[in-house]
Design a protein around this motif. Sequence first.
Motif, PDB file in Angstrom:
ATOM      1  N   ARG A 187      35.154  47.535  39.558  1.00 22.97           N
ATOM      2  CA  ARG A 187      36.371  48.220  39.125  1.00 22.97           C
ATOM      3  C   ARG A 187      37.590  47.675  39.863  1.00 22.97           C
ATOM      4  O   ARG A 187      38.630  47.414  39.252  1.00 22.97           O
ATOM      5  CB  ARG A 187      36.236  49.732  39.340  1.00 22.97           C
ATOM      6  N   VAL A 188      37.476  47.454  41.171  1.00 22.01           N
ATOM      7  CA  VAL A 188      38.593  46.917  41.958  1.00 22.01           C
ATOM      8  C   VAL A 188      38.920  45.499  41.490  1.00 22.01           C
ATOM      9  O   VAL A 188      40.084  45.158  41.274  1.00 22.01           O
ATOM     10  CB  VAL A 188      38.266  46.941  43.472  1.00 22.01           C
ATOM     11  N   ASP A 189      37.896  44.679  41.310  1.00 27.67           N
ATOM     12  CA  ASP A 189      38.119  43.316  40.813  1.00 27.67           C
ATOM     13  C   ASP A 189      38.780  43.339  39.445  1.00 27.67           C
ATOM     14  O   ASP A 189      39.687  42.552  39.173  1.00 27.67           O
ATOM     15  CB  ASP A 189      36.809  42.542  40.734  1.00 27.67           C
ATOM     16  N   THR A 190      38.335  44.213  38.579  1.00 28.65           N
ATOM     17  CA  THR A 190      38.893  44.312  37.235  1.00 28.65           C
ATOM     18  C   THR A 190      40.353  44.740  37.290  1.00 28.65           C
ATOM     19  O   THR A 190      41.189  44.199  36.565  1.00 28.65           O
ATOM     20  CB  THR A 190      38.075  45.297  36.379  1.00 28.65           C
ATOM     21  N   GLU A 191      40.676  45.690  38.146  1.00 30.59           N
ATOM     22  CA  GLU A 191      42.061  46.146  38.275  1.00 30.59           C
ATOM     23  C   GLU A 191      42.970  45.028  38.777  1.00 30.59           C
ATOM     24  O   GLU A 191      44.084  44.862  38.278  1.00 30.59           O
ATOM     25  CB  GLU A 191      42.138  47.363  39.188  1.00 30.59           C
ATOM     26  N   GLU A 192      42.490  44.235  39.725  1.00 35.64           N
ATOM     27  CA  GLU A 192      43.278  43.106  40.222  1.00 35.64           C
ATOM     28  C   GLU A 192      43.461  42.059  39.126  1.00 35.64           C
ATOM     29  O   GLU A 192      44.551  41.515  38.949  1.00 35.64           O
ATOM     30  CB  GLU A 192      42.603  42.482  41.441  1.00 35.64           C
ATOM     31  N   TRP A 193      42.400  41.785  38.387  1.00 35.66           N
ATOM     32  CA  TRP A 193      42.459  40.825  37.297  1.00 35.66           C
ATOM     33  C   TRP A 193      43.426  41.295  36.220  1.00 35.66           C
ATOM     34  O   TRP A 193      44.234  40.522  35.703  1.00 35.66           O
ATOM     35  CB  TRP A 193      41.045  40.633  36.755  1.00 35.66           C
TER      36      TRP A 193
ATOM     37  N   ALA B 181      45.969  43.297  36.577  1.00 34.03           N
ATOM     38  CA  ALA B 181      47.339  43.191  37.094  1.00 34.03           C
ATOM     39  C   ALA B 181      47.848  41.764  36.951  1.00 34.03           C
ATOM     40  O   ALA B 181      49.012  41.542  36.573  1.00 34.03           O
ATOM     41  CB  ALA B 181      47.388  43.650  38.548  1.00 34.03           C
ATOM     42  N   ALA B 182      47.001  40.787  37.231  1.00 31.55           N
ATOM     43  CA  ALA B 182      47.389  39.377  37.097  1.00 31.55           C
ATOM     44  C   ALA B 182      47.681  39.032  35.635  1.00 31.55           C
ATOM     45  O   ALA B 182      48.673  38.359  35.330  1.00 31.55           O
ATOM     46  CB  ALA B 182      46.304  38.469  37.658  1.00 31.55           C
TER      47      ALA B 182
ATOM     48  N   GLU C 262      48.599  41.092  33.289  1.00 27.86           N
ATOM     49  CA  GLU C 262      49.823  41.790  32.904  1.00 27.86           C
ATOM     50  C   GLU C 262      51.070  41.037  33.378  1.00 27.86           C
ATOM     51  O   GLU C 262      52.036  40.884  32.624  1.00 27.86           O
ATOM     52  CB  GLU C 262      49.826  43.213  33.466  1.00 27.86           C
TER      53      GLU C 262
END
Length: 137
Positions: A24-30, A32-33, A35
Amino acid sequence: MRDVPRSEKRFSNDAASWRKLLIRVDTEEWMAAVEVLLSKSSEACQWMVQFLVGPEGREIIRVCLLECSVREVRTVVASILEKTLESALHFGDPGLDSLTDALLSLLDKDVPENVKNCAQYFNLFSNFTQRVNLIAA
C-alpha cells in the motif's frame, strides 16, 4: 492435517499484514509520482492518453478496472484513469474524447458482465464529472 499453534497463526497474519502495508505504501508513492507526471507534463499526459486508447491500454483497462477481483487494484487503476482524464482536460489534449469513448465503450458488454466489480468504474466517472463541474463553475 496438523493443528497450527496460535502463535504461528498470529505470526502468519502479522507477516501478511506487513506485506499489505508495504504494498500500500509503495502504491501510494507510485501513484503520487504518476500524478505529478500527468499534471506537470503535457507530453507525459499525451503519451498516457495515447497508450490507454490503444489496444494494449484498452485491454489493461478492461482487465484491471472491471475483471480484477481485487478492489485495491481496481481503485488504483481508476485513480490513474481519473488523473489522466483531469490532466488531459487541463492540457486540452485532443485524445481526451478518444479516451472517454474507450471508457464508455465498456458499458456495452464488459460492465454488465462484471457488475460486481464495477463500483470503481462508475466512481471514476462520478469523480471526473464533479471535477469538471467545479472547473466550469
